[in-house]
Scaffold this motif. Structure first.
Motif, PDB file in Angstrom:
ATOM      1  N   SER A  46      -0.013  -1.391   0.128  1.00  0.00           N
ATOM      2  CA  SER A  46      -0.489  -0.065   0.548  1.00  0.00           C
ATOM      3  C   SER A  46       0.537   0.985   0.107  1.00  0.00           C
ATOM      4  CB  SER A  46      -1.177   0.104   1.375  1.00  0.00           C
ATOM      5  OG  SER A  46      -0.413   0.298   2.742  1.00  0.00           O
ATOM      6  N   TRP A  47       2.149   1.515   0.108  1.00  0.00           N
ATOM      7  CA  TRP A  47       2.759   2.508   0.406  1.00  0.00           C
ATOM      8  C   TRP A  47       4.467   2.142  -0.252  1.00  0.00           C
ATOM      9  CZ3 TRP A  47       1.615   7.486   1.693  1.00  0.00           C
ATOM     10  CH2 TRP A  47       2.458   8.488   1.672  1.00  0.00           C
ATOM     11  N   ILE A  48       5.479   2.959  -1.037  1.00  0.00           N
ATOM     12  CA  ILE A  48       5.688   2.848  -1.479  1.00  0.00           C
ATOM     13  C   ILE A  48       6.814   4.077  -1.733  1.00  0.00           C
ATOM     14  CG2 ILE A  48       5.459   1.491  -3.102  1.00  0.00           C
ATOM     15  CD1 ILE A  48       4.654   3.195  -5.626  1.00  0.00           C
ATOM     16  N   ALA A  49       8.476   3.650  -1.326  1.00  0.00           N
ATOM     17  CA  ALA A  49       9.137   5.062  -1.701  1.00  0.00           C
ATOM     18  C   ALA A  49      10.195   5.171  -2.204  1.00  0.00           C
ATOM     19  CB  ALA A  49      10.006   5.058   0.731  1.00  0.00           C
ATOM     20  N   GLN A  50      11.284   5.425  -2.159  1.00  0.00           N
ATOM     21  CA  GLN A  50      12.168   5.097  -3.161  1.00  0.00           C
ATOM     22  C   GLN A  50      13.277   6.125  -2.703  1.00  0.00           C
ATOM     23  OE1 GLN A  50      11.410   8.187  -6.626  1.00  0.00           O
ATOM     24  NE2 GLN A  50      11.766   6.388  -8.164  1.00  0.00           N
ATOM     25  N   HIS A  51      14.400   5.474  -3.094  1.00  0.00           N
ATOM     26  CA  HIS A  51      15.588   5.591  -2.353  1.00  0.00           C
ATOM     27  C   HIS A  51      16.531   7.342  -2.803  1.00  0.00           C
ATOM     28  CE1 HIS A  51      20.039   6.005  -1.552  1.00  0.00           C
ATOM     29  NE2 HIS A  51      19.670   4.403  -0.571  1.00  0.00           N
ATOM     30  N   PRO A  52      16.957   7.883  -2.220  1.00  0.00           N
ATOM     31  CA  PRO A  52      16.684   9.647  -2.363  1.00  0.00           C
ATOM     32  C   PRO A  52      18.386   9.743  -3.554  1.00  0.00           C
ATOM     33  CG  PRO A  52      17.955   9.244  -0.425  1.00  0.00           C
ATOM     34  CD  PRO A  52      17.010   7.615  -0.639  1.00  0.00           C
ATOM     35  N   SER A  56      16.094   3.970  -9.553  1.00  0.00           N
ATOM     36  CA  SER A  56      15.793   2.438  -9.673  1.00  0.00           C
ATOM     37  C   SER A  56      15.129   1.814  -8.320  1.00  0.00           C
ATOM     38  CB  SER A  56      17.139   2.036  -9.954  1.00  0.00           C
ATOM     39  OG  SER A  56      18.486   1.427  -9.500  1.00  0.00           O
ATOM     40  N   LEU A  57      15.545   2.152  -6.991  1.00  0.00           N
ATOM     41  CA  LEU A  57      15.343   1.421  -5.718  1.00  0.00           C
ATOM     42  C   LEU A  57      14.020   1.950  -5.118  1.00  0.00           C
ATOM     43  CD1 LEU A  57      18.513   0.215  -3.654  1.00  0.00           C
ATOM     44  CD2 LEU A  57      17.135  -1.434  -5.470  1.00  0.00           C
ATOM     45  N   VAL A  58      13.175   1.064  -4.876  1.00  0.00           N
ATOM     46  CA  VAL A  58      12.083   1.281  -4.464  1.00  0.00           C
ATOM     47  C   VAL A  58      11.212   0.424  -3.517  1.00  0.00           C
ATOM     48  CG1 VAL A  58       9.455   1.149  -5.062  1.00  0.00           C
ATOM     49  CG2 VAL A  58      10.830   2.420  -6.488  1.00  0.00           C
ATOM     50  N   PHE A  59      11.016   0.886  -2.199  1.00  0.00           N
ATOM     51  CA  PHE A  59      10.507  -0.230  -1.330  1.00  0.00           C
ATOM     52  C   PHE A  59       9.202   0.388  -1.122  1.00  0.00           C
ATOM     53  CE2 PHE A  59      14.730   1.916  -0.826  1.00  0.00           C
ATOM     54  CZ  PHE A  59      15.660   1.128   0.047  1.00  0.00           C
ATOM     55  N   THR A  60       8.862  -1.564  -0.899  1.00  0.00           N
ATOM     56  CA  THR A  60       7.712  -1.383  -0.152  1.00  0.00           C
ATOM     57  C   THR A  60       6.933  -2.110   1.063  1.00  0.00           C
ATOM     58  OG1 THR A  60       4.733  -1.587  -1.148  1.00  0.00           O
ATOM     59  CG2 THR A  60       6.683  -3.472  -1.106  1.00  0.00           C
ATOM     60  N   GLY A  61       6.266  -1.272   2.006  1.00  0.00           N
ATOM     61  CA  GLY A  61       5.303  -2.562   2.701  1.00  0.00           C
ATOM     62  C   GLY A  61       4.378  -3.009   2.763  1.00  0.00           C
ATOM     63  N   LEU A  62       4.518  -4.346   2.971  1.00  0.00           N
ATOM     64  CA  LEU A  62       3.340  -5.223   2.806  1.00  0.00           C
ATOM     65  C   LEU A  62       2.149  -5.283   4.131  1.00  0.00           C
ATOM     66  CD1 LEU A  62       4.597  -8.208   0.995  1.00  0.00           C
ATOM     67  CD2 LEU A  62       4.179  -5.796   0.169  1.00  0.00           C
ATOM     68  N   GLU A  63       1.545  -4.674   3.474  1.00  0.00           N
ATOM     69  CA  GLU A  63       0.555  -4.227   4.952  1.00  0.00           C
ATOM     70  C   GLU A  63      -0.383  -5.483   5.250  1.00  0.00           C
ATOM     71  OE1 GLU A  63      -2.757  -0.919   6.084  1.00  0.00           O
ATOM     72  OE2 GLU A  63      -1.436  -0.667   4.959  1.00  0.00           O
ATOM     73  N   GLN A  64       0.374  -6.577   6.669  1.00  0.00           N
ATOM     74  CA  GLN A  64      -0.905  -7.366   6.775  1.00  0.00           C
ATOM     75  C   GLN A  64       0.275  -7.254   8.216  1.00  0.00           C
ATOM     76  OE1 GLN A  64       1.188 -10.146   3.438  1.00  0.00           O
ATOM     77  NE2 GLN A  64       3.078  -9.508   4.983  1.00  0.00           N
ATOM     78  N   GLU A  65      -0.827  -8.601   8.738  1.00  0.00           N
ATOM     79  CA  GLU A  65      -0.451  -8.638  10.545  1.00  0.00           C
ATOM     80  C   GLU A  65       1.079  -9.156  10.471  1.00  0.00           C
ATOM     81  OE1 GLU A  65      -1.994 -11.937  14.195  1.00  0.00           O
ATOM     82  OE2 GLU A  65      -2.312 -11.890  11.718  1.00  0.00           O
ATOM     83  N   ASN A  66       1.897 -10.173   9.709  1.00  0.00           N
ATOM     84  CA  ASN A  66       3.031 -10.532   9.578  1.00  0.00           C
ATOM     85  C   ASN A  66       3.869  -9.393   9.282  1.00  0.00           C
ATOM     86  OD1 ASN A  66       5.263 -11.689  10.651  1.00  0.00           O
ATOM     87  ND2 ASN A  66       5.472 -13.268  10.048  1.00  0.00           N
ATOM     88  N   GLY A  67       3.662  -8.568   9.341  1.00  0.00           N
ATOM     89  CA  GLY A  67       4.835  -6.896   8.298  1.00  0.00           C
ATOM     90  C   GLY A  67       6.066  -7.162   7.591  1.00  0.00           C
ATOM     91  N   LYS A 361      -7.371  -0.314  -7.088  1.00  0.00           N
ATOM     92  CA  LYS A 361      -7.222  -0.175  -5.368  1.00  0.00           C
ATOM     93  C   LYS A 361      -6.266   0.787  -5.187  1.00  0.00           C
ATOM     94  CE  LYS A 361     -10.037  -4.299  -4.245  1.00  0.00           C
ATOM     95  NZ  LYS A 361      -9.681  -5.683  -2.559  1.00  0.00           N
ATOM     96  N   PRO A 362      -6.324   1.356  -6.066  1.00  0.00           N
ATOM     97  CA  PRO A 362      -5.093   2.382  -5.399  1.00  0.00           C
ATOM     98  C   PRO A 362      -4.877   3.487  -4.505  1.00  0.00           C
ATOM     99  CG  PRO A 362      -5.925   3.398  -7.422  1.00  0.00           C
ATOM    100  CD  PRO A 362      -7.276   2.174  -6.986  1.00  0.00           C
ATOM    101  N   ALA A 363      -3.334   2.925  -3.873  1.00  0.00           N
ATOM    102  CA  ALA A 363      -3.189   3.667  -2.565  1.00  0.00           C
ATOM    103  C   ALA A 363      -1.951   4.779  -2.940  1.00  0.00           C
ATOM    104  CB  ALA A 363      -3.405   2.152  -1.498  1.00  0.00           C
ATOM    105  N   SER A 364      -1.028   4.900  -3.108  1.00  0.00           N
ATOM    106  CA  SER A 364       0.665   5.387  -3.675  1.00  0.00           C
ATOM    107  C   SER A 364       0.930   5.953  -4.544  1.00  0.00           C
ATOM    108  CB  SER A 364       1.062   5.022  -1.951  1.00  0.00           C
ATOM    109  OG  SER A 364       1.688   3.831  -2.091  1.00  0.00           O
TER     110      SER A 364
END
Length: 368
Positions: A46-52, A56-67, A361-364
């Motif tokens: 649901s959330w994505i962030a780029q390396h500053p 080319s590097l993108v980080f995402t958090g998988l929004e679930q109980e065991n994150g 279902k776009p979120a970010s």
């Protein structure tokens, strides 16, 4: 001719979508938005962030109980490759912030802030086990359904110049009605150095800063609060105002989601705050509220309310030359739309869109 832009879309599916926005495509007078591909990464990225420094590097958090955290490497192809995974240090990671060597993670359901050491070279994540900090929580808030525990909803650096040489991290906590202020200690770990007290039951979600002023979006009461910064911890906001032109009687089901304050530039010389409102019962969909700061940074004024046709308008992101374009999406309907800033930023007009059947279902968003 303006170049085409690549846009990444986090979602409540199992994939991150890659779009191409072309402001002036060959042979056409109208901008175009197209789906180039999608990268399957796991449940609810649901959330994505780029390396500053390495976009080319993108980080995402998988929004679930065991994150979980996934690291995706993009090249010329539209589909990326998952190059690393790690635990998020809690449940339902809903916000990420990448520095050169550290990924900061806000875990919504477990009330924890976590950090992972990262690199732009393999293995990308230097340890599978993050350092975690549990945020303080005294008692449930007035909204029993949403404020039974701490819920960090954003990790963002303050742009306000303070007397400290250290960067200050701001973490809005929807459950505690506080914005935690953190700095790094001598052990190189983040530690709470203070907080900003928000309206009881307001549910601070996201923040933005300008000059010496902190703007807080209160999700549960659809309000924008204004604090001088740095504040006295217990001081009330200098001002609070509704994000809705005609707010319905309280309590109501409408909430807010995103707040953006793009820097001024040659094209847009006046500052404006853009806020997304969600779950409007109108058939014309949710609104984007635009606040002017013409009367001073401490006196925002709601000047425009833009109907979007989107349902559950969650994420928005500025991009392109001079941040001329705004992309927004409806998690529960309407797909994604690109808006052009007009009247110097005072208003928005739709220039391109894709339906929910194309981008569900776009979120970010990230403007690559």
């Amino acid at each position: 001719m303006s170049p085409a832009h690549r846009i990444y879309v986090g979602s409540y599916t199992d994939a991150i979508y890659t779009l191409e926005f072309h402001p002036s495509p060959p042979g056409s007078d109208s901008p175009t938005l197209a789906l180039l591909g999608k990268t399957h990464v796991g449940q609810n990225p649901s959330w994505i962030a780029q390396h500053p420094s390495d976009n080319s590097l993108v980080f995402t958090g998988l929004e679930q109980e065991n994150g979980e955290i996934a690291v995706i490497r993009y090249g010329e192809e539209a589909e990326g490759i998952v190059v690393a995974r790690a635990r998020s240090g809690g449940s339902d990671p809903c916000s990420l912030l990448a520095t050169e060597d550290e990924l900061l993670i806000g875990n919504y359901s477990s009330g924890t802030l976590a950090t992972l050491p990262i690199s732009t070279e393999p293995p990308f994540v230097l340890t599978p086990t993050p350092w975690t900090l549990s945020l303080p929580f005294e008692r449930p808030g007035p909204n029993k359904a949403r404020q039974a525990s701490s819920h960090p909803h954003q990790t963002i650096f303050s742009t306000i110049d303070t007397t400290s040489a250290e960067k200050e991290l701001l973490v809005p906590d929807l459950g505690a009605d506080k914005i935690w202020r953190l700095r790094k200690g001598s052990d190189n770990r983040w530690a709470i150095c203070g907080y900003v007290q928000c309206q009881s039951g307001g549910g601070p979600r996201h923040v933005a800063t300008c000059g010496k002023t902190l703007y807080t979006l209160l999700e549960l009461t659809s309000q924008l609060s204004v604090h001088p910064f740095p504040p006295i911890d217990m001081s009330p906001p200098q001002k609070s105002l509704s994000t809705l032109r005609t707010p319905p009687p309280a309590p109501h089901a409408m909430t807010t989601a995103e707040i953006l304050l793009p820097e001024t530039n040659a094209t847009f010389s006046e500052p404006y705050i853009y806020v997304s409102n969600r779950d409007d019962p109108s058939p014309e969909g949710d609104t984007i509220a635009i606040f002017s700061l013409a009367n001073g940074e401490a006196e925002p004024e709601l000047v425009t309310e833009v109907r979007t046709g989107l349902k559950h308008l969650r994420g928005m992101y500025f991009g392109g030359e001079d941040n001329k374009w705004l992309i927004a999406g409806g998690t529960e309907g309407g797909g994604v739309k690109v808006f052009e800033r007009v009247q110097g930023g005072k208003d928005l007009r739709v220039v391109a869109s894709l339906g929910a059947d194309v981008v569900p279902k776009p979120a970010s968003f990230l403007w690559a």
